[in-house]
Scaffold this motif. Structure first.
Motif, mmCIF file in Angstrom:
data_model
loop_
_atom_site.group_PDB
_atom_site.id
_atom_site.type_symbol
_atom_site.label_atom_id
_atom_site.label_comp_id
_atom_site.label_asym_id
_atom_site.label_seq_id
_atom_site.Cartn_x
_atom_site.Cartn_y
_atom_site.Cartn_z
ATOM 1 N N TYR A 198 0.821 -1.212 0.000
ATOM 2 C CA TYR A 198 0.000 0.000 0.000
ATOM 3 C C TYR A 198 0.856 1.263 0.000
ATOM 4 C CZ TYR A 198 -4.657 -1.985 0.881
ATOM 5 O OH TYR A 198 -5.862 -2.623 0.762
ATOM 6 N N PRO A 248 1.032 3.056 -3.730
ATOM 7 C CA PRO A 248 -0.059 3.948 -4.161
ATOM 8 C C PRO A 248 -0.290 5.107 -3.200
ATOM 9 C CG PRO A 248 -0.934 1.858 -3.381
ATOM 10 C CD PRO A 248 0.549 1.684 -3.499
ATOM 11 N N LEU A 249 0.002 4.926 -1.908
ATOM 12 C CA LEU A 249 -0.155 6.026 -0.960
ATOM 13 C C LEU A 249 0.811 7.163 -1.269
ATOM 14 C CD1 LEU A 249 -0.694 4.256 2.474
ATOM 15 C CD2 LEU A 249 -2.229 5.942 1.427
ATOM 16 N N TYR A 250 2.044 6.814 -1.587
ATOM 17 C CA TYR A 250 3.029 7.839 -1.924
ATOM 18 C C TYR A 250 2.619 8.585 -3.195
ATOM 19 C CZ TYR A 250 7.348 9.991 -3.561
ATOM 20 O OH TYR A 250 8.284 10.885 -4.031
ATOM 21 N N VAL A 251 2.175 7.830 -4.197
ATOM 22 C CA VAL A 251 1.756 8.456 -5.455
ATOM 23 C C VAL A 251 0.530 9.346 -5.220
ATOM 24 C CG1 VAL A 251 1.052 8.045 -7.834
ATOM 25 C CG2 VAL A 251 2.683 6.509 -6.749
ATOM 26 N N ALA A 252 -0.395 8.886 -4.363
ATOM 27 C CA ALA A 252 -1.579 9.683 -4.042
ATOM 28 C C ALA A 252 -1.189 10.981 -3.349
ATOM 29 C CB ALA A 252 -2.533 8.879 -3.157
ATOM 30 N N ILE A 270 -0.185 10.522 -10.531
ATOM 31 C CA ILE A 270 -0.937 9.284 -10.786
ATOM 32 C C ILE A 270 -1.167 9.101 -12.276
ATOM 33 C CG2 ILE A 270 -3.107 8.063 -10.375
ATOM 34 C CD1 ILE A 270 -3.366 9.607 -7.758
ATOM 35 N N ALA A 280 -4.092 4.049 -6.089
ATOM 36 C CA ALA A 280 -3.613 5.423 -5.917
ATOM 37 C C ALA A 280 -4.731 6.430 -6.168
ATOM 38 C CB ALA A 280 -2.435 5.684 -6.863
ATOM 39 N N TRP A 339 -6.105 8.892 -3.375
ATOM 40 C CA TRP A 339 -6.096 10.322 -3.698
ATOM 41 C C TRP A 339 -7.481 10.930 -3.522
ATOM 42 C CZ3 TRP A 339 -8.636 12.198 -8.236
ATOM 43 C CH2 TRP A 339 -8.522 13.584 -8.432
#
Length: 353
Positions: free
Chosen positions: A120, A123-127, A134, A276, A280
């Motif tokens: 997780y 996608p958390l970092y990208v969000a 994204i 992500a 987001w």
């Protein structure tokens, strides 16, 4: 942002939902004429997207929160959008629980679930970086893994037994009486992210219709490809029919030793982009409704709660406790929110200049 990038994200978000839970739900909802519930779902989504896009067009450069606050005030915006946050939270965790279980079974059988869930973080970092990040990552992933998904589906055609397609029509439309038919509508909520993108110009509806037409083909494939290979009597017992489908392909002439592994990796890559987007959306809603310009805290809240809840869902059978709530929230989001937005748009247009 170009329409091509937006439509690519539209496809990715939907595609990530088709190959795990959706075919199981469709197969459980009826034993014949599976195309009927699929087409009905897409027709409903087409109508909802039209209403949604038309409503958003009245507020160029604004997102759902801005629109609701402007027209109805902060507290009404919270009442309208809190169910969306809850739905995104439940749905993303349900979907990714299936994906994480497939990783555990096929790729990392000896790894504890709570370690696998640390994926997780990606996608958390990208969000946290925002939608532009994204979108750029989504384009790269789509170009790299989409051909593999398409290849897996096409390769399976050599094992088709077309007798398994019968009966083609369910004259009684019996699937309307099955709860599994309604619980499968989560795949049609993928368009909701459009309300948080802040489109400065209206997205041409004919382009959306074209994308939904392409997605309909993949939705049909996710159900009919495994069914044409295994048959209705066998496939109803499968939890991952499309993964098993890729395992039936004769791999002697294929570069890959075991196609299911690459199919799962491809779907996980697409699902990471969709995750992500979900993270987001949730963090953006929480930030704008409750926290003022504290995006990092909002992302952290979403990440911690998602990790804890996913650890609780260590057994897929626990999902059954939340299916009814998730289905109710799903219909609220795909029907209620577009309707609310278009009514707000009509209200703004009728105001005297």
């Amino acid at each position: 942002m170009s329409n091509k990038a937006l439509l690519t994200m539209f496809v990715i978000v939907h595609l990530s939902l088709y190959f795990y839970i959706y075919p199981v739900k469709m197969i459980e909802s009826t034993s014949k004429g599976h195309w009927e519930p699929i087409v009905i779902g897409f027709l409903l989504e087409l109508c909802c997207v039209w209403v949604y896009v038309k409503g958003l067009a009245a507020f160029p450069g604004k997102d759902l929160v801005d629109i609701c606050k402007e027209v109805s005030g902060t507290w009404v915006a919270r009442l309208l959008l809190i169910p969306l946050i809850v739905y995104l939270f439940l749905d993303s965790n349900f979907t990714h629980s299936y994906e994480m279980e497939s990783i555990s079974i096929l790729l990392l059988p000896n790894t504890p679930t709570y370690f696998i869930l640390l994926l997780y973080i990606i996608p958390l970092y990208v969000a946290w970086k925002g939608y532009d990040a994204i979108s750029r990552g989504g384009m790269v992933v789509f170009i790299c893994v989409f051909p593999l998904v398409l290849f897996s589906l096409i390769s399976a055609m050599s094992n088709f037994d077309f007798n398994n397609i019968y009966p083609i029509i369910d004259t009684r439309l019996s699937f309307f009486k099955k709860p599994t038919f309604y619980s499968a509508f989560f795949v049609h909520a993928g368009f909701l992210f459009l309300g948080l993108v802040k489109m400065k110009r209206r997205l041409p509806f004919r382009q959306i219709t074209s994308m939904l037409g392409i997605l309909l083909i993949f939705a049909m494939s996710s159900v009919y490809v495994p069914m044409l290979i295994f048959g209705q009597e066998s496939i109803i017992y499968f939890r991952y029919p499309n993964v098993l489908t890729s395992d039936t392909i004769d791999s002697e002439w294929i570069v890959f030793d075991w196609l299911p592994t690459f199919f799962v990796i491809a779907m996980i890559a697409i699902s990471m982009v969709a995750a992500a987007v979900s993270f987001w959306m949730m963090s953006t809603l929480i930030e704008k409704l409750f926290l003022k310009k504290k995006r990092g805290i909002a992302v952290l809240i979403v990440g911690i709660l998602s990790y804890i809840f996913s650890c609780y869902l260590d057994n897929i059978d626990k999902l059954g406790k939340y299916i009814t709530l998730n289905t109710i929230l799903c219909f609220y989001c795909i029907l209620g929110i577009p309707l609310a937005i278009i009514l707000m748009g009509l209200r703004v247009r009728r105001k005297p200049a």
